[in-house]
Design an enzyme around this catalytic site. Sequence first.
Site: not given
Length: 484
Positions: A251-252
């Site tokens: 994820s980010k």
Amino acid sequence: MSVRVRIAPSPTGYLHVGTARAALYNYLFARHHNGVFILRSDDTDTERSTQEFSDDIVASMRWLGLEWDEGIIVGGPHETYRQSERLGRYQEVAAGLVEAGKAYYSFATPEQLETFRNEARREGMSPAYDGRYKVSPAEAEERLRTGESATVRFAVPRPGETVFEDVVRDEVRFDHVQVDDFVILRSNGTPTYHLASTVDDVDFEITHVIRGEDLLSSTPKHILLTEAMGAEPPTYAHLPLLMGPDGKKLSKRHGHTALAAYRDAGYLADAVVNYLALLGWNPGDDDTVVDRAAMIERFELDRVSKNPAIFDAVKLEWMNGVYIRGMNADAFIATVTPLVEEDLGRALTADERAVLAEMAPLVQERAKKLTEIAPQMRFLFAEISYDETSWQKVMAKPDAGRAIRSAREVLARLDDFSTNSVEHALRGMLETEDLNPRKGFQPLRVALSGSSVSPPLFESVAALGKDRTLARLDAAAVAIDAAS
Ligand code: GLU
């Protein structure tokens, strides 16, 4: 039978690194087998699909060099490769399935479905909807005639089981108890992903579906639909999930997830391709640096691992450095010149180009990202300003002024301003001043480039030339006096 594979991103977001990895595996598989690689647009979600995302997908694929043989932009034997332009076809297939008794109009309300699921859970049964509110075809027809809206659901055969051989995961079994009578057409007539994707795979004669493991549980639905259409299901290969170094889904938090962000951050496409290739695929030995031709030659789906692959931004950066160092000198200069010019906001003169060519190999050796390069070379072509951290760390120290004044004195005496001659003079200065290289040379770096992170000192002095070197040393001496 020749290989036909596809990727089918939805333009509801930027091309994700996970999709880029799937795209690469499809591309390598197609090229290895002299097959056809297709880029399709799964854009049935008109609310969330945008032109910007669609452009990003195309630009990112091209940047990676994953040229597709058929699909959006390039065309091919099929009229369109955009799902939004094939709605009639999906409706036709859905109607045919209803006709054949393989799908049905469903009037089940959200409340009914909710009640069913809650009860199933309470009783420890599968919450997959089993079609219990199905009405007879005659009743369905009547209710449609009176204007009631309905979805179309696929009638999953019960009891039953779908078993398939996944190239990566081996035998995969789904008891139909776990598979709901899934919606294929919404009440507004738009197809669901399951229907649109399967119809496209059938119509475009896709032989192998290579995609992320998150879609594994959708696969029995796709196989059932394919068979209901009277077609042969493709071979499936579900790729391991991408995780961050902490073992959590990528994820980010772990860094950029949009592929284009790596391009913008100064990564080389070849390095990114190489790195993505190894996220789940083993080329057969311990090689980590594998060029595209070798990848194509060696790519096999049965060498793809079942285990989650770790996306490690630090390793990618390391690999990018390897690829930057691996560029030949001319290619490196050709890549870097426009970056330097853009940074300066003007074109380089012929003399400056010569300086750049001379300094380029020194910068190339150390750079991990292309974006680091222009800032490191800026001092050669523009006035400098002192980087605050470097100033505090280096120039605010007691011996800095002395080193700078003494260097100015020895350099002013030089007629020969070559690297060797500069080095000789400056080493002599260390001795006379009794300074170690860190104390004696760091202030010179900051004086000349503004920063303590710069290309090697003697070469930098030679490249700046005598006049500019002396002027910058003078200016630094004045600034130190003013600050103390
Ligand atoms: N549009 C789907 C996605 O981007 C395609 C998945 C598939 O390959 O079937 O996830």
